[in-house]
Enzyme design. Structure first.
Site, PDB file in Angstrom:
ATOM      1  CB  CYS A 192      -0.862  -0.062   1.224  1.00 13.52           C
ATOM      2  SG  CYS A 192      -1.806   1.410   1.356  1.00 13.52           S
TER       3      CYS A 192
ATOM      4  CB  CYS B 113      -4.295   3.005   5.795  1.00 11.96           C
ATOM      5  SG  CYS B 113      -4.165   2.691   3.985  1.00 11.96           S
TER       6      CYS B 113
ATOM      7  CB  CYS C 282      -5.182  -0.622   2.400  1.00  6.36           C
ATOM      8  SG  CYS C 282      -3.830  -1.027   3.765  1.00  6.36           S
TER       9      CYS C 282
ATOM     10  CB  CYS D 293      -0.367   2.318   5.538  1.00  6.58           C
ATOM     11  SG  CYS D 293      -1.063   0.754   5.180  1.00  6.58           S
TER      12      CYS D 293
ATOM     13  CB  CYS E  36      -8.871  -4.575 -11.889  1.00  5.82           C
ATOM     14  SG  CYS E  36      -8.577  -3.330 -13.132  1.00  5.82           S
TER      15      CYS E  36
END
Length: 160
Positions: free
Chosen positions: A76, A127, A124, A79, A148
């Site tokens: 991510c 976060c 995510c 984070c 995707c």
């Protein structure tokens, strides 16, 4: 004639009031990492902020990660949580990095109706950053799923 006009008026009212236009007020989920919009803006690029915090979509074929075939892990961008492994990446031809599976527990799922029909949204789990969507048109020989994902939502960490 009045009945026909009334019927047309009612149809127009309901078509303009579809679920795609409604702002679904969801309860804000508490994530392990939580920041204000101002804090996110200081640590993310404008493109990353647009995708991760405003659920935007980058232009197809604009991410260098789309054609990245190196070994490693995709994290991510907000984070640094590990989300996808390179061995699960495939070229879907859609213009966005695509994976047939996520790292279990690090990606959370929700529903997105912003464009008029329901899609399975991914974000995510640490976060809450928007990553992209998952579809059922992936490789049949593995999971059948196509995650995707916006390249702007990811950071690639090469294997050592």
């Amino acid at each position: 004639m009045k009945k026909i006009l009334l019927l047309i008026g009612i149809c127009l009212f309901f078509s303009c009031n579809s679920s795609a236009q409604k702002d679904n007020k969801k309860e804000k989920k508490a994530f392990k990492i939580s920041k204000t919009n101002a804090e996110w803006k200081t640590i993310l690029t404008s493109e990353q902020y647009y995708v991760l915090r405003q659920a935007g979509t980058e232009r197809p074929f604009s991410s260098p990660l789309n054609k990245n075939y190196n070994k490693g892990t995709y994290h991510c961008a907000a984070c640094n949580t590990a989300l996808f492994k390179s061995e699960h990446k495939f070229d879907s031809g859609t213009g966005w990095p695509s994976f047939d599976r996520e790292i279990k527990g690090n990606v959370a799922f929700g529903t997105d109706t912003k464009i008029g029909y329901t899609r399975d949204e991914e974000h995510c789990a640490t976060c809450g950053g928007h990553l992209g969507h998952v579809f059922n048109d992936g490789p049949k020989n593995t999971t059948g799923k196509r995650h995707c994902i916006n390249g702007d939502a990811l950071i690639f960490v090469p294997s050592k």
